[in-house]
Design a protein around this motif. Structure first.
Motif, mmCIF file in Angstrom:
data_model
loop_
_atom_site.group_PDB
_atom_site.id
_atom_site.type_symbol
_atom_site.label_atom_id
_atom_site.label_comp_id
_atom_site.label_asym_id
_atom_site.label_seq_id
_atom_site.Cartn_x
_atom_site.Cartn_y
_atom_site.Cartn_z
ATOM 1 N N UNK A 198 0.831 -1.208 0.000
ATOM 2 C CA UNK A 198 0.000 0.000 0.000
ATOM 3 C C UNK A 198 0.865 1.257 0.000
ATOM 4 N N UNK A 199 0.504 2.209 -0.865
ATOM 5 C CA UNK A 199 1.225 3.472 -0.987
ATOM 6 C C UNK A 199 0.332 4.681 -0.686
ATOM 7 N N UNK A 200 -0.964 4.563 -0.991
ATOM 8 C CA UNK A 200 -1.917 5.647 -0.706
ATOM 9 C C UNK A 200 -3.216 5.041 -0.212
ATOM 10 N N UNK A 201 -4.061 5.900 0.394
ATOM 11 C CA UNK A 201 -5.245 5.369 1.074
ATOM 12 C C UNK A 201 -6.314 6.450 1.170
ATOM 13 N N UNK A 202 -7.564 5.998 1.171
ATOM 14 C CA UNK A 202 -8.695 6.867 1.477
ATOM 15 C C UNK A 202 -9.591 6.128 2.459
ATOM 16 N N UNK A 203 -10.062 6.851 3.475
ATOM 17 C CA UNK A 203 -10.944 6.262 4.486
ATOM 18 C C UNK A 203 -12.141 7.190 4.676
ATOM 19 N N UNK A 204 -13.329 6.612 4.556
ATOM 20 C CA UNK A 204 -14.581 7.361 4.673
ATOM 21 C C UNK A 204 -15.351 6.858 5.896
ATOM 22 N N UNK A 205 -15.671 7.739 6.843
ATOM 23 C CA UNK A 205 -16.466 7.316 8.003
ATOM 24 C C UNK A 205 -17.884 6.936 7.578
ATOM 25 N N UNK A 206 -18.456 5.993 8.299
ATOM 26 C CA UNK A 206 -19.833 5.565 8.050
ATOM 27 C C UNK A 206 -20.647 5.901 9.292
ATOM 28 N N UNK A 207 -21.578 6.840 9.135
ATOM 29 C CA UNK A 207 -22.416 7.275 10.253
ATOM 30 C C UNK A 207 -23.885 7.061 9.919
ATOM 31 N N UNK A 208 -24.648 6.701 10.940
ATOM 32 C CA UNK A 208 -26.097 6.565 10.796
ATOM 33 C C UNK A 208 -26.735 7.191 12.020
ATOM 34 N N UNK A 209 -27.601 8.165 11.783
ATOM 35 C CA UNK A 209 -28.271 8.877 12.877
ATOM 36 C C UNK A 209 -27.273 9.417 13.895
ATOM 37 N N UNK A 210 -26.145 9.952 13.399
ATOM 38 C CA UNK A 210 -25.143 10.548 14.271
ATOM 39 C C UNK A 210 -24.215 9.562 14.957
ATOM 40 N N UNK A 211 -24.432 8.261 14.757
ATOM 41 C CA UNK A 211 -23.612 7.224 15.388
ATOM 42 C C UNK A 211 -22.596 6.691 14.384
ATOM 43 N N UNK A 212 -21.327 6.613 14.791
ATOM 44 C CA UNK A 212 -20.288 6.052 13.934
ATOM 45 C C UNK A 212 -20.434 4.532 13.896
ATOM 46 N N UNK A 213 -20.700 3.984 12.705
ATOM 47 C CA UNK A 213 -20.827 2.535 12.534
ATOM 48 C C UNK A 213 -19.488 1.895 12.178
ATOM 49 N N UNK A 214 -18.625 2.682 11.533
ATOM 50 C CA UNK A 214 -17.337 2.162 11.097
ATOM 51 C C UNK A 214 -16.761 3.038 10.021
ATOM 52 N N UNK A 215 -15.863 2.456 9.213
ATOM 53 C CA UNK A 215 -15.232 3.185 8.123
ATOM 54 C C UNK A 215 -15.112 2.291 6.895
ATOM 55 N N UNK A 216 -15.120 2.937 5.732
ATOM 56 C CA UNK A 216 -14.758 2.310 4.468
ATOM 57 C C UNK A 216 -13.299 2.648 4.219
ATOM 58 N N UNK A 217 -12.483 1.640 3.943
ATOM 59 C CA UNK A 217 -11.041 1.820 3.759
ATOM 60 C C UNK A 217 -10.644 1.277 2.392
ATOM 61 N N UNK A 218 -9.928 2.085 1.612
ATOM 62 C CA UNK A 218 -9.438 1.629 0.309
ATOM 63 C C UNK A 218 -7.960 1.995 0.207
ATOM 64 N N UNK A 219 -7.139 1.008 -0.160
ATOM 65 C CA UNK A 219 -5.697 1.186 -0.305
ATOM 66 C C UNK A 219 -5.298 1.003 -1.763
ATOM 67 N N UNK A 220 -4.209 1.670 -2.147
ATOM 68 C CA UNK A 220 -3.678 1.551 -3.498
ATOM 69 C C UNK A 220 -2.174 1.308 -3.448
ATOM 70 N N UNK A 221 -1.658 0.530 -4.406
ATOM 71 C CA UNK A 221 -0.214 0.307 -4.472
ATOM 72 C C UNK A 221 0.535 1.440 -5.180
ATOM 73 N N UNK A 222 -0.169 2.528 -5.530
ATOM 74 C CA UNK A 222 0.496 3.688 -6.126
ATOM 75 C C UNK A 222 0.232 4.919 -5.268
ATOM 76 N N UNK A 223 1.154 5.856 -5.292
ATOM 77 C CA UNK A 223 0.986 7.098 -4.542
ATOM 78 C C UNK A 223 -0.007 8.007 -5.256
ATOM 79 N N UNK A 224 -0.643 8.882 -4.482
ATOM 80 C CA UNK A 224 -1.570 9.887 -5.019
ATOM 81 C C UNK A 224 -2.711 9.284 -5.825
ATOM 82 N N UNK A 225 -3.209 8.112 -5.431
ATOM 83 C CA UNK A 225 -4.269 7.438 -6.187
ATOM 84 C C UNK A 225 -5.622 8.119 -6.036
ATOM 85 N N UNK A 226 -5.894 8.708 -4.876
ATOM 86 C CA UNK A 226 -7.244 9.181 -4.573
ATOM 87 C C UNK A 226 -7.337 10.703 -4.619
#
Length: 159
Positions: free
Chosen positions: A112-140
């Motif tokens: 992994x060289x770059x990453x994006x993580x998006x929080x997942x909220x429902x009704x103000x409660x954090x349920x978790x996160x979506x995580x995506x990794x890339x083997x190249x830099x500056x992918x997202x």
């Protein structure tokens, strides 16, 4: 060759279509594990140049590995630690162009060289996160951020 604005419009349209596909795919199913599994598979099919996509879910005050596509991953991540824990703590999407420059990055996959993580909220409660990794830099990009936040809004309706 696309101009930057044409590319941006094209990517935006692709994300809109992806969100519609997700909504149709999950329609009528109430099992969160099944829906998260199909969501990670759909994202894995949609993206090029990624090596991991999946979810970490809140459990007893920490993030715990959920459905994903990719190599085996870290199972537990404390809130505030690494990219996932930071996004969970701030409840804001985090784009990391170079994971090696991110203080406290947790390396589950050495490729992994770059990453994006998006929080997942429902009704103000954090349920978790979506995580995506890339083997190249500056992918997202900011466009990816907007598109994935839209995707997560649709996903939340089904979990």
């Amino acid at each position: 060759m696309f101009s930057q604005s044409t590319y941006s419009e094209d990517l935006s349209a692709s994300y809109t279509m992806l969100s519609k596909q997700l909504d149709a795919l999950l329609e009528g199913e109430t099992n969160a594990t099944a829906n998260l599994s199909n969501a990670s598979a759909l994202l894995n099919q949609f993206f090029d140049q990624i090596n991991w996509v999946g979810f970490y879910l809140m459990e007893d005050g920490e993030l715990v590995l959920g459905p994903f596509q990719g190599l085996p991953a870290c199972v537990r991540i404390p809130i505030g630690k690494g990219v996932c824990g930071t996004a969970a703590n701030t409840k804001e999407t985090v784009i990391v162009p170079d994971v090696h420059a991110f203080p406290g990055h947790i390396a589950c996959d050495a490729a992994s060289q770059s990453e994006i993580v998006v929080p997942i909220e429902k009704n103000g409660e954090l349920l978790g996160v979506l995580d995506i990794d890339s083997p190249i830099k500056n992918r997202f990009s900011e466009q990816d951020k907007k598109g994935l936040e839209q995707f997560v809004q649709i996903l939340v309706k089904h979990i």
